[in-house]
Design a protein around this motif. Sequence first.
Motif, PDB file in Angstrom:
ATOM      1  N   ASP A  16       0.861  -1.182   0.000  1.00 35.51           N
ATOM      2  CA  ASP A  16       0.000   0.000   0.000  1.00 35.51           C
ATOM      3  C   ASP A  16       0.893   1.227   0.000  1.00 35.51           C
ATOM      4  OD1 ASP A  16      -1.793   2.194   0.966  1.00 35.51           O
ATOM      5  OD2 ASP A  16      -3.219   0.551   1.160  1.00 35.51           O
ATOM      6  N   ASP A  17       0.483   2.257  -0.709  1.00 36.40           N
ATOM      7  CA  ASP A  17       1.279   3.471  -0.765  1.00 36.40           C
ATOM      8  C   ASP A  17       1.067   4.373   0.453  1.00 36.40           C
ATOM      9  OD1 ASP A  17      -1.313   3.853  -1.824  1.00 36.40           O
ATOM     10  OD2 ASP A  17      -0.693   5.586  -2.993  1.00 36.40           O
ATOM     11  N   ASP A  18       0.181   3.996   1.361  1.00 32.81           N
ATOM     12  CA  ASP A  18      -0.085   4.776   2.571  1.00 32.81           C
ATOM     13  C   ASP A  18       0.580   4.078   3.764  1.00 32.81           C
ATOM     14  OD1 ASP A  18      -1.220   5.812   4.963  1.00 32.81           O
ATOM     15  OD2 ASP A  18      -3.057   6.347   3.912  1.00 32.81           O
ATOM     16  N   GLU A  34       5.045  -8.606   6.082  1.00 28.64           N
ATOM     17  CA  GLU A  34       6.092  -7.728   5.545  1.00 28.64           C
ATOM     18  C   GLU A  34       5.370  -6.648   4.762  1.00 28.64           C
ATOM     19  OE1 GLU A  34       9.436  -7.797   5.874  1.00 28.64           O
ATOM     20  OE2 GLU A  34       9.307  -9.547   7.182  1.00 28.64           O
ATOM     21  N   THR A  35       5.823  -5.411   4.857  1.00 23.57           N
ATOM     22  CA  THR A  35       5.136  -4.324   4.178  1.00 23.57           C
ATOM     23  C   THR A  35       6.003  -3.726   3.070  1.00 23.57           C
ATOM     24  OG1 THR A  35       5.898  -2.650   5.757  1.00 23.57           O
ATOM     25  CG2 THR A  35       3.798  -3.753   6.240  1.00 23.57           C
ATOM     26  N   PHE A  36       5.313  -3.223   2.044  1.00 22.27           N
ATOM     27  CA  PHE A  36       5.960  -2.635   0.877  1.00 22.27           C
ATOM     28  C   PHE A  36       5.194  -1.379   0.471  1.00 22.27           C
ATOM     29  CE2 PHE A  36       6.646  -7.150   0.989  1.00 22.27           C
ATOM     30  CZ  PHE A  36       8.009  -7.275   0.766  1.00 22.27           C
ATOM     31  N   PRO A  37       5.922  -0.284   0.154  1.00 21.06           N
ATOM     32  CA  PRO A  37       5.260   0.981  -0.170  1.00 21.06           C
ATOM     33  C   PRO A  37       4.722   1.064  -1.598  1.00 21.06           C
ATOM     34  CG  PRO A  37       7.625   1.264  -0.227  1.00 21.06           C
ATOM     35  CD  PRO A  37       7.371  -0.140   0.256  1.00 21.06           C
ATOM     36  N   SER A  38       5.026   0.070  -2.428  1.00 16.62           N
ATOM     37  CA  SER A  38       4.561   0.115  -3.820  1.00 16.62           C
ATOM     38  C   SER A  38       4.619  -1.281  -4.430  1.00 16.62           C
ATOM     39  CB  SER A  38       5.433   1.062  -4.651  1.00 16.62           C
ATOM     40  OG  SER A  38       6.745   0.529  -4.777  1.00 16.62           O
ATOM     41  N   GLY A  39       3.891  -1.441  -5.526  1.00 16.38           N
ATOM     42  CA  GLY A  39       3.965  -2.688  -6.273  1.00 16.38           C
ATOM     43  C   GLY A  39       5.363  -2.928  -6.794  1.00 16.38           C
ATOM     44  N   GLU A  40       6.028  -1.853  -7.222  1.00 13.17           N
ATOM     45  CA  GLU A  40       7.398  -1.978  -7.727  1.00 13.17           C
ATOM     46  C   GLU A  40       8.346  -2.483  -6.647  1.00 13.17           C
ATOM     47  OE1 GLU A  40       5.439   1.250 -10.225  1.00 13.17           O
ATOM     48  OE2 GLU A  40       5.528   0.778  -8.099  1.00 13.17           O
ATOM     49  N   PRO A  59      -0.158   4.445  -7.484  1.00 12.78           N
ATOM     50  CA  PRO A  59       0.627   4.898  -8.632  1.00 12.78           C
ATOM     51  C   PRO A  59       1.536   3.769  -9.115  1.00 12.78           C
ATOM     52  CG  PRO A  59       0.947   6.337  -6.701  1.00 12.78           C
ATOM     53  CD  PRO A  59       0.130   5.183  -6.269  1.00 12.78           C
ATOM     54  N   GLY A  60       1.825   3.736 -10.379  1.00 12.83           N
ATOM     55  CA  GLY A  60       2.718   2.704 -10.917  1.00 12.83           C
ATOM     56  C   GLY A  60       2.019   1.369 -11.012  1.00 12.83           C
ATOM     57  N   VAL A  61       2.626   0.354 -10.431  1.00 11.23           N
ATOM     58  CA  VAL A  61       2.053  -0.998 -10.451  1.00 11.23           C
ATOM     59  C   VAL A  61       0.910  -1.057  -9.445  1.00 11.23           C
ATOM     60  CG1 VAL A  61       2.515  -3.444 -10.035  1.00 11.23           C
ATOM     61  CG2 VAL A  61       4.245  -2.042 -11.161  1.00 11.23           C
ATOM     62  N   ASP A  62      -0.332  -1.098  -9.969  1.00 10.41           N
ATOM     63  CA  ASP A  62      -1.499  -1.153  -9.097  1.00 10.41           C
ATOM     64  C   ASP A  62      -1.877  -2.602  -8.801  1.00 10.41           C
ATOM     65  OD1 ASP A  62      -2.744  -2.083 -11.402  1.00 10.41           O
ATOM     66  OD2 ASP A  62      -4.037  -0.344 -11.644  1.00 10.41           O
ATOM     67  N   GLY A  63      -2.975  -2.779  -8.105  1.00  9.97           N
ATOM     68  CA  GLY A  63      -3.391  -4.119  -7.699  1.00  9.97           C
ATOM     69  C   GLY A  63      -3.620  -5.086  -8.850  1.00  9.97           C
ATOM     70  N   LEU A  64      -4.317  -4.639  -9.896  1.00 15.78           N
ATOM     71  CA  LEU A  64      -4.580  -5.535 -11.033  1.00 15.78           C
ATOM     72  C   LEU A  64      -3.304  -5.921 -11.772  1.00 15.78           C
ATOM     73  CD1 LEU A  64      -7.938  -4.363 -12.655  1.00 15.78           C
ATOM     74  CD2 LEU A  64      -7.458  -6.482 -11.433  1.00 15.78           C
ATOM     75  N   GLU A  65      -2.394  -4.960 -11.919  1.00 11.90           N
ATOM     76  CA  GLU A  65      -1.123  -5.263 -12.579  1.00 11.90           C
ATOM     77  C   GLU A  65      -0.303  -6.237 -11.738  1.00 11.90           C
ATOM     78  OE1 GLU A  65       2.050  -5.355 -15.290  1.00 11.90           O
ATOM     79  OE2 GLU A  65      -0.071  -4.884 -15.505  1.00 11.90           O
ATOM     80  N   LEU A  66      -0.326  -6.057 -10.434  1.00 12.08           N
ATOM     81  CA  LEU A  66       0.375  -6.978  -9.546  1.00 12.08           C
ATOM     82  C   LEU A  66      -0.228  -8.379  -9.669  1.00 12.08           C
ATOM     83  CD1 LEU A  66       2.745  -6.813  -7.597  1.00 12.08           C
ATOM     84  CD2 LEU A  66       1.131  -6.404  -5.765  1.00 12.08           C
TER      85      LEU A  66
END
Length: 136
Positions: free
Chosen positions: A12-14, A33-39, A63-70
């Motif tokens: 999540d970006d938040d 584990e947390t990640f700030p973006s799909g990238e 922004p960037g790699v969103d849920g559907l792209e992931l």
Amino acid sequence: MVNFNRIVAVVDDDESVRRALKRVLHSFGVEAETFPSGEAFLSTLSSGASCHSACVIVDFQMPGVDGLELLRRLAPTGVPIIFMTGHDDPAVRNKAFAIGAPGYLKKPLDGVALIGAVEKALELPVLPKSSSPSWG
């Protein structure tokens, strides 16, 4: 506490959402584990790091790699993806379920719904209920 030796990735970006989800999952004995973006998540996977996610909870709109792209990129792995969104759209929700998402959660998230989606994704027996998970 229950330890299933499974890691749930939270993308999540938040930052406040990532922290809250990690805290709630931990209160039910699930490591996150947390990640700030799909990238960032995909980069960790491609680097061969030791992140072996049993499922991914991902913000649908980022922004960037969103849920559907992931989901598209992870489809060959079979890792279940739980979507969360602040902008619920019935067409998108139906599409997520049609492609096999075990959960589609609306923000602000409900702790019981979150844990239920993780149980379903991991095909776990019902996790012991902790007293009222807090998001704040």
